[in-house]
Design a protein around this motif. Structure first.
Motif, mmCIF file in Angstrom:
data_model
loop_
_atom_site.group_PDB
_atom_site.id
_atom_site.type_symbol
_atom_site.label_atom_id
_atom_site.label_comp_id
_atom_site.label_asym_id
_atom_site.label_seq_id
_atom_site.Cartn_x
_atom_site.Cartn_y
_atom_site.Cartn_z
ATOM 1 N N UNK A 197 0.844 -1.201 0.000
ATOM 2 C CA UNK A 197 0.000 0.000 0.000
ATOM 3 C C UNK A 197 0.873 1.243 0.000
ATOM 4 N N UNK A 198 0.679 2.093 -0.972
ATOM 5 C CA UNK A 198 1.471 3.317 -1.073
ATOM 6 C C UNK A 198 1.012 4.332 -0.039
ATOM 7 N N UNK A 199 1.960 5.099 0.491
ATOM 8 C CA UNK A 199 1.617 6.153 1.436
ATOM 9 C C UNK A 199 0.970 7.327 0.707
ATOM 10 N N UNK A 200 0.160 8.075 1.428
ATOM 11 C CA UNK A 200 -0.413 9.304 0.880
ATOM 12 C C UNK A 200 -0.051 10.451 1.813
ATOM 13 N N UNK A 201 0.083 11.623 1.237
ATOM 14 C CA UNK A 201 0.408 12.801 2.026
ATOM 15 C C UNK A 201 -0.883 13.542 2.356
ATOM 16 N N UNK A 202 -1.361 13.332 3.557
ATOM 17 C CA UNK A 202 -2.596 13.975 3.994
ATOM 18 C C UNK A 202 -2.524 14.217 5.494
ATOM 19 N N UNK A 203 -3.143 15.280 5.926
ATOM 20 C CA UNK A 203 -3.199 15.611 7.348
ATOM 21 C C UNK A 203 -4.379 14.908 8.016
ATOM 22 N N UNK A 204 -4.312 14.797 9.321
ATOM 23 C CA UNK A 204 -5.400 14.264 10.144
ATOM 24 C C UNK A 204 -5.744 12.814 9.795
ATOM 25 N N UNK A 205 -4.722 12.004 9.535
ATOM 26 C CA UNK A 205 -4.963 10.578 9.334
ATOM 27 C C UNK A 205 -5.067 9.834 10.668
ATOM 28 N N UNK A 206 -4.700 10.500 11.745
ATOM 29 C CA UNK A 206 -4.917 9.977 13.094
ATOM 30 C C UNK A 206 -6.099 10.753 13.676
ATOM 31 N N UNK A 207 -7.172 10.067 14.024
ATOM 32 C CA UNK A 207 -8.395 10.756 14.445
ATOM 33 C C UNK A 207 -8.909 10.242 15.789
ATOM 34 N N UNK A 208 -9.572 11.143 16.510
ATOM 35 C CA UNK A 208 -10.239 10.784 17.747
ATOM 36 C C UNK A 208 -9.290 10.597 18.917
ATOM 37 N N UNK A 209 -9.857 10.068 19.997
ATOM 38 C CA UNK A 209 -9.084 9.835 21.218
ATOM 39 C C UNK A 209 -8.944 8.355 21.541
ATOM 40 N N UNK A 210 -9.678 7.517 20.832
ATOM 41 C CA UNK A 210 -9.596 6.093 21.091
ATOM 42 C C UNK A 210 -10.424 5.288 20.105
ATOM 43 N N UNK A 211 -10.301 3.956 20.209
ATOM 44 C CA UNK A 211 -11.092 3.075 19.342
ATOM 45 C C UNK A 211 -11.177 1.696 19.972
ATOM 46 N N UNK A 212 -12.207 0.963 19.585
ATOM 47 C CA UNK A 212 -12.374 -0.400 20.076
ATOM 48 C C UNK A 212 -11.717 -1.388 19.112
ATOM 49 N N UNK A 213 -11.007 -2.335 19.685
ATOM 50 C CA UNK A 213 -10.400 -3.413 18.911
ATOM 51 C C UNK A 213 -10.582 -4.707 19.680
ATOM 52 N N UNK A 214 -11.246 -5.680 19.050
ATOM 53 C CA UNK A 214 -11.523 -6.970 19.697
ATOM 54 C C UNK A 214 -12.197 -6.793 21.044
ATOM 55 N N UNK A 215 -13.113 -5.806 21.116
ATOM 56 C CA UNK A 215 -13.874 -5.579 22.333
ATOM 57 C C UNK A 215 -13.164 -4.768 23.389
ATOM 58 N N UNK A 216 -11.930 -4.361 23.124
ATOM 59 C CA UNK A 216 -11.154 -3.592 24.095
ATOM 60 C C UNK A 216 -10.976 -2.155 23.623
ATOM 61 N N UNK A 217 -11.072 -1.215 24.550
ATOM 62 C CA UNK A 217 -10.890 0.196 24.221
ATOM 63 C C UNK A 217 -9.405 0.526 24.200
ATOM 64 N N UNK A 218 -8.936 0.955 23.040
ATOM 65 C CA UNK A 218 -7.555 1.402 22.888
ATOM 66 C C UNK A 218 -7.548 2.921 23.021
ATOM 67 N N UNK A 219 -6.858 3.417 24.002
ATOM 68 C CA UNK A 219 -6.901 4.846 24.291
ATOM 69 C C UNK A 219 -5.802 5.589 23.539
ATOM 70 N N UNK A 220 -5.925 5.540 22.234
ATOM 71 C CA UNK A 220 -5.004 6.231 21.338
ATOM 72 C C UNK A 220 -5.766 6.547 20.058
ATOM 73 N N UNK A 221 -5.408 7.590 19.322
ATOM 74 C CA UNK A 221 -6.144 7.930 18.094
ATOM 75 C C UNK A 221 -6.194 6.761 17.109
ATOM 76 N N UNK A 222 -7.278 6.717 16.341
ATOM 77 C CA UNK A 222 -7.455 5.670 15.326
ATOM 78 C C UNK A 222 -6.638 6.044 14.092
ATOM 79 N N UNK A 223 -5.897 5.080 13.567
ATOM 80 C CA UNK A 223 -4.979 5.316 12.453
ATOM 81 C C UNK A 223 -5.646 4.969 11.119
ATOM 82 N N UNK A 224 -5.849 5.981 10.276
ATOM 83 C CA UNK A 224 -6.458 5.779 8.958
ATOM 84 C C UNK A 224 -5.416 5.771 7.831
ATOM 85 N N UNK A 225 -4.137 5.743 8.171
ATOM 86 C CA UNK A 225 -3.094 5.976 7.166
ATOM 87 C C UNK A 225 -3.044 4.911 6.074
#
Length: 375
Positions: free
Chosen positions: A196-224
């Motif tokens: 997957x090629x990288x793209x140059x865009x701002x705000x690819x890290x969003x929010x304050x957290x996300x759920x993964x496998x039922x667990x809350x990860x307290x870090x921004x969600x990575x859309x990169x």
């Protein structure tokens, strides 16, 4: 006194000259508009609107307006990516004389006979994910992105399938076409895409957290590594598909005229007309502008050629809206993020209370503006 009056006049002229039709629409007192405008920074709104006029010589003339549009500011495009993939799949069969939109095929993803035409019908009527995934495997992300760049639709980056495991896997499922009933088979197998090629865009890290496998990860969600389909690219794609004469030959989709008309019809066909249950798939199921906040039937003379997307709290639509009775037509594209708590994958998004009402009213306000232009 005279100088201060003169300065005030100059300032007023400058302000008025910078006001666009979108700015005017967004001053609407309608609650759906006001709610978003009162907390604009929260919603990451981008809007593109094109007025379409015909000159005395019969030439089409575009007048484009933008609000906060920036292709370097990332938003998740969700199902809007199905639109270019559908068009590129049509190009694929056009380039292979032994195939057409109705040629049966089987994908290793399942054991059912499909056709590109049926995949398109499902994509435009009810935004079917597996139909998109099959066409993704047919084309491959390397060919998809190379072609979109050639069409002038960069920096779009299609990188993965939708709602499936190993969505970004480089290996693609084998596909077998059956062009005739005489045993002929066209097999597409052992296909592997590059990384997957990288793209140059701002705000690819969003929010304050996300759920993964039922667990809350307290870090921004990575859309990169997610799909990237900027609003400008969506809007320009619609121009190329509906007004190809305005573009150079190398910027047009290589689709036959017959297939082009057929695809355009699929784009505006309502789910009930495509044989889907109207209770589940009501007219505005996949049409947010003008009608998204209502389940009432859409009038026959209103044709909305579009594709919507909604996931991860982001709602997006790109559309060519036509009122055959009033002689109105315009292009409108918009995106909005509705994720008040900043947590992704918790299924707590303000789609029905904020996002869809905003897009529906935005469409109505633009339509009213267009109606005023015609009078």
């Amino acid at each position: 006194m005279r100088n201060s009056v003169f300065i005030t006049l100059i300032i007023s002229i400058c302000v008025c000259s910078c006001t666009t039709p979108i700015d005017t629409v967004l001053t609407s007192e309608h609650p759906a508009i006001q709610k978003v405008m009162d907390s604009l920074d929260t919603y990451e709104v981008q809007i593109l609107y094109t007025q379409i006029d015909t000159t005395s010589k019969g030439l089409v003339k575009f007048k484009d307006y933008a609000f906060q549009e920036n292709q370097k500011t990332y938003f998740y495009p969700a199902s809007t990516v199905k639109l270019p993939i559908a068009l590129l799949a049509s190009e694929y069969v056009t380039a292979h004389p032994e195939l057409d939109l109705d040629t049966p095929y089987i994908s290793k993803r399942d054991s059912v006979l499909h056709s590109v035409a049926d995949d398109m019908r499902q994509i435009f009527a009810v935004s079917d994910n597996e139909a998109y995934n099959r066409l993704y495997d047919l084309l491959g992300r390397d060919a998809i992105n190379t072609r979109l760049k050639a069409l002038g639709l960069a920096p779009t980056r299609i990188s993965h399938r939708l709602s499936t495991s190993n969505a970004d896997a480089a290996e693609r499922a084998t596909i077998k076409f059956f062009p005739s009933y005489e045993g002929d088979v066209v097999t597409i197998e052992n296909q592997t895409d590059g990384p997957i090629a990288d793209v140059k865009a701002k705000h690819q890290q969003k929010g304050t957290g996300y759920f993964k496998d039922g667990n809350l990860m307290q870090t921004p969600f990575d859309f990169s590594k997610k799909n990237y389909f900027p609003l400008q690219a969506q809007h320009e794609l619609m121009k190329r598909f509906f007004f190809e004469d305005q573009f150079d030959a190398d910027e047009r989709f290589a689709i036959s005229y017959t297939d082009k008309i057929r695809i355009q019809k699929m784009m505006h066909t309502l789910p009930r007309k495509a044989k889907y249950d109207p209770e589940t798939y009501y007219d505005s199921y996949g049409k947010f502008f003008l009608y998204g906040d209502s389940k009432d039937p859409i009038p026959e003379h209103i044709k909305i050629y579009n594709k919507v997307g909604y996931a991860y709290g982001t709602l997006t639509e790109t559309a060519y809206v036509v009122d055959e009775k009033a002689g109105i037509h315009f292009l409108l594209s918009a995106t909005i993020l509705v994720n008040k708590n900043g947590i992704f994958n918790d299924d707590t998004y303000e789609y029905d209370t904020v996002g869809i009402p905003f897009l529906a009213q935005l469409g109505r306000e633009i339509y009213a503006l267009e109606k005023g232009r015609k009078q």
